[in-house]
Design a protein around this motif. Sequence first.
Motif, PDB file in Angstrom:
ATOM      1  N   MET A   5      -3.203   3.631  -2.536  1.00 42.99           N
ATOM      2  CA  MET A   5      -3.009   2.705  -3.646  1.00 42.99           C
ATOM      3  C   MET A   5      -2.632   1.331  -3.118  1.00 42.99           C
ATOM      4  O   MET A   5      -1.839   1.203  -2.186  1.00 42.99           O
ATOM      5  CB  MET A   5      -1.902   3.229  -4.567  1.00 42.99           C
ATOM      6  N   GLU A   6      -3.187   0.297  -3.729  1.00 42.23           N
ATOM      7  CA  GLU A   6      -2.902  -1.094  -3.355  1.00 42.23           C
ATOM      8  C   GLU A   6      -2.347  -1.834  -4.567  1.00 42.23           C
ATOM      9  O   GLU A   6      -2.900  -1.750  -5.658  1.00 42.23           O
ATOM     10  CB  GLU A   6      -4.180  -1.772  -2.860  1.00 42.23           C
ATOM     11  N   THR A   7      -1.237  -2.547  -4.373  1.00 45.52           N
ATOM     12  CA  THR A   7      -0.657  -3.382  -5.429  1.00 45.52           C
ATOM     13  C   THR A   7      -0.317  -4.754  -4.847  1.00 45.52           C
ATOM     14  O   THR A   7      -0.151  -4.904  -3.634  1.00 45.52           O
ATOM     15  CB  THR A   7       0.625  -2.759  -6.009  1.00 45.52           C
ATOM     16  N   ARG A  58      -3.363   7.064 -11.635  1.00 47.36           N
ATOM     17  CA  ARG A  58      -1.983   6.898 -11.196  1.00 47.36           C
ATOM     18  C   ARG A  58      -1.757   5.495 -10.637  1.00 47.36           C
ATOM     19  O   ARG A  58      -0.746   4.849 -10.919  1.00 47.36           O
ATOM     20  CB  ARG A  58      -1.634   7.957 -10.158  1.00 47.36           C
ATOM     21  N   ALA A  59      -2.708   4.992  -9.836  1.00 47.49           N
ATOM     22  CA  ALA A  59      -2.578   3.647  -9.285  1.00 47.49           C
ATOM     23  C   ALA A  59      -2.510   2.598 -10.393  1.00 47.49           C
ATOM     24  O   ALA A  59      -1.697   1.667 -10.337  1.00 47.49           O
ATOM     25  CB  ALA A  59      -3.744   3.356  -8.336  1.00 47.49           C
ATOM     26  N   GLY A 112      -1.606  -1.148 -10.025  1.00 48.84           N
ATOM     27  CA  GLY A 112      -2.548  -1.428  -8.956  1.00 48.84           C
ATOM     28  C   GLY A 112      -3.852  -0.692  -9.142  1.00 48.84           C
ATOM     29  O   GLY A 112      -4.245  -0.352 -10.266  1.00 48.84           O
ATOM     30  N   HIS A 113      -4.540  -0.451  -8.029  1.00 45.84           N
ATOM     31  CA  HIS A 113      -5.787   0.298  -7.995  1.00 45.84           C
ATOM     32  C   HIS A 113      -5.847   1.042  -6.672  1.00 45.84           C
ATOM     33  O   HIS A 113      -5.045   0.782  -5.749  1.00 45.84           O
ATOM     34  CB  HIS A 113      -7.007  -0.624  -8.093  1.00 45.84           C
ATOM     35  N   LEU A 114      -6.789   1.963  -6.557  1.00 48.28           N
ATOM     36  CA  LEU A 114      -7.118   2.464  -5.232  1.00 48.28           C
ATOM     37  C   LEU A 114      -7.575   1.289  -4.375  1.00 48.28           C
ATOM     38  O   LEU A 114      -8.131   0.307  -4.877  1.00 48.28           O
ATOM     39  CB  LEU A 114      -8.198   3.538  -5.314  1.00 48.28           C
ATOM     40  N   ALA A 115      -7.352   1.391  -3.073  1.00 50.69           N
ATOM     41  CA  ALA A 115      -7.466   0.240  -2.181  1.00 50.69           C
ATOM     42  C   ALA A 115      -8.876  -0.353  -2.141  1.00 50.69           C
ATOM     43  O   ALA A 115      -9.879   0.366  -2.156  1.00 50.69           O
ATOM     44  CB  ALA A 115      -7.043   0.642  -0.776  1.00 50.69           C
ATOM     45  N   TYR A 174       0.838  -1.190   0.000  1.00 52.66           N
ATOM     46  CA  TYR A 174       0.000   0.000   0.000  1.00 52.66           C
ATOM     47  C   TYR A 174       0.882   1.252   0.000  1.00 52.66           C
ATOM     48  O   TYR A 174       1.947   1.281   0.627  1.00 52.66           O
ATOM     49  CB  TYR A 174      -0.912   0.016   1.222  1.00 52.66           C
ATOM     50  N   TYR A 175       0.406   2.277  -0.712  1.00 53.03           N
ATOM     51  CA  TYR A 175       1.142   3.532  -0.840  1.00 53.03           C
ATOM     52  C   TYR A 175       0.181   4.689  -0.616  1.00 53.03           C
ATOM     53  O   TYR A 175      -0.996   4.619  -0.989  1.00 53.03           O
ATOM     54  CB  TYR A 175       1.748   3.674  -2.235  1.00 53.03           C
ATOM     55  N   LEU A 176       0.696   5.764  -0.045  1.00 48.51           N
ATOM     56  CA  LEU A 176      -0.072   6.997   0.090  1.00 48.51           C
ATOM     57  C   LEU A 176       0.251   7.893  -1.096  1.00 48.51           C
ATOM     58  O   LEU A 176       1.424   8.165  -1.383  1.00 48.51           O
ATOM     59  CB  LEU A 176       0.284   7.708   1.394  1.00 48.51           C
ATOM     60  N   LEU A 177      -0.790   8.330  -1.802  1.00 46.49           N
ATOM     61  CA  LEU A 177      -0.629   9.215  -2.954  1.00 46.49           C
ATOM     62  C   LEU A 177      -0.889  10.659  -2.544  1.00 46.49           C
ATOM     63  O   LEU A 177      -1.661  10.927  -1.623  1.00 46.49           O
ATOM     64  CB  LEU A 177      -1.605   8.821  -4.069  1.00 46.49           C
ATOM     65  N   ALA A 178      -0.266  11.576  -3.248  1.00 48.18           N
ATOM     66  CA  ALA A 178      -0.506  12.996  -2.996  1.00 48.18           C
ATOM     67  C   ALA A 178      -1.968  13.334  -3.271  1.00 48.18           C
ATOM     68  O   ALA A 178      -2.641  12.681  -4.071  1.00 48.18           O
ATOM     69  CB  ALA A 178       0.411  13.853  -3.869  1.00 48.18           C
ATOM     70  N   ALA A 179      -2.464  14.355  -2.615  1.00 48.93           N
ATOM     71  CA  ALA A 179      -3.862  14.755  -2.756  1.00 48.93           C
ATOM     72  C   ALA A 179      -4.190  15.086  -4.205  1.00 48.93           C
ATOM     73  O   ALA A 179      -3.448  15.800  -4.873  1.00 48.93           O
ATOM     74  CB  ALA A 179      -4.161  15.945  -1.864  1.00 48.93           C
ATOM     75  N   SER A 180      -5.301  14.553  -4.676  1.00 54.87           N
ATOM     76  CA  SER A 180      -5.747  14.808  -6.046  1.00 54.87           C
ATOM     77  C   SER A 180      -7.200  14.370  -6.151  1.00 54.87           C
ATOM     78  O   SER A 180      -7.838  14.039  -5.151  1.00 54.87           O
ATOM     79  CB  SER A 180      -4.862  14.043  -7.042  1.00 54.87           C
ATOM     80  N   THR A 181      -7.741  14.369  -7.369  1.00 55.18           N
ATOM     81  CA  THR A 181      -9.093  13.867  -7.575  1.00 55.18           C
ATOM     82  C   THR A 181      -9.097  12.350  -7.487  1.00 55.18           C
ATOM     83  O   THR A 181      -8.055  11.691  -7.591  1.00 55.18           O
ATOM     84  CB  THR A 181      -9.623  14.288  -8.955  1.00 55.18           C
ATOM     85  N   TRP A 182     -10.290  11.784  -7.314  1.00 53.38           N
ATOM     86  CA  TRP A 182     -10.400  10.323  -7.308  1.00 53.38           C
ATOM     87  C   TRP A 182      -9.944   9.766  -8.654  1.00 53.38           C
ATOM     88  O   TRP A 182      -9.192   8.788  -8.698  1.00 53.38           O
ATOM     89  CB  TRP A 182     -11.851   9.908  -7.035  1.00 53.38           C
ATOM     90  N   SER A 183     -10.367  10.394  -9.742  1.00 52.42           N
ATOM     91  CA  SER A 183     -10.029   9.891 -11.078  1.00 52.42           C
ATOM     92  C   SER A 183      -8.527   9.921 -11.323  1.00 52.42           C
ATOM     93  O   SER A 183      -7.947   8.958 -11.841  1.00 52.42           O
ATOM     94  CB  SER A 183     -10.759  10.699 -12.151  1.00 52.42           C
ATOM     95  N   ASN A 184      -7.863  11.018 -10.953  1.00 54.35           N
ATOM     96  CA  ASN A 184      -6.414  11.097 -11.119  1.00 54.35           C
ATOM     97  C   ASN A 184      -5.701  10.069 -10.245  1.00 54.35           C
ATOM     98  O   ASN A 184      -4.709   9.471 -10.655  1.00 54.35           O
ATOM     99  CB  ASN A 184      -5.908  12.496 -10.771  1.00 54.35           C
TER     100      ASN A 184
END
Length: 268
Positions: free
Chosen positions: A185-187, A70-71, A76-79, A56-66
């Motif tokens: 993010m989850e991979t 990125r994930a 991967g995908h969002l968790a 799992y990784y913490l992504l910088a603040a952004s929109t859900w779509s962005n």
Amino acid sequence: MKMLLAICFCLVAWQASAQQTTNTVHQGTNSTGHTVTNSAHIIAGPFTNAANGHFYYLLAASTWSNSEARAVSYGGHLATVRDVDENQWIVDTFAHYGGASRPLWIGLTDRDQEGTFQWVSGEPVTFANWNALSGEPNNSGGSGYEEDFAYIIQEHSGNPTVIATFWNDVPSDGYGVIPPIYGVMETTTPVDPPPVVVPPPVAFLQFGCVEVCFSSMTNAQYQIQFKSVGVDTNWVNLGAEVTGTGGKVCVTDVPNGTNRVYRVSVSP
């Protein structure tokens, strides 16, 4: 003595644009090098969940779509949240990372069919943790906009009916949530090597030449001097004396990359 520094027409060389917003991220096992924006880059991780062995990784603040895009670019995908224990592990790991109170995007959405929430990972929905006190998911904060994306509510949200660790549905841009929302993010494999996100370069000016200008008296003799900051301890003459004209007199200098200060004195 009135002195004015004027800049020559030859002076300026822009080194970089401060508006640059893209850079290249090189990855190994998950994908090839590709050009991405700074949006939703990794700011922490990997963290391994012992319950499933995923990363799992913490992504910088952004929109859900962005954040989801990125994930996906990282393999991967969002968790996906499968049970109450995993929800609590995500909260414990990321909701207070760096001492900040962070709302967290997860990979749950009903963008394809309103009211039918699905995990973007494709896994079945076996657990939900909606904030029932405020009637979530309700698809609206009262302004008539669509709320198709789920996040984990942060502490101190300011709304007494919105309780931390529970879920809420909001638009992709998080409208209605005052703090920015950070993606989790989850991979199944670690991002290797870790992505390198290079910040945009800072623009600066380099002067090729300057003009030292001052008001003069007719036939008076003047000497212009300079000190290079951090180099010269004494004043250095800038060329020979110059004769006043009764108007403005200018002398050109080429600093050669040094920072200089100037003075003009009247010769006896």
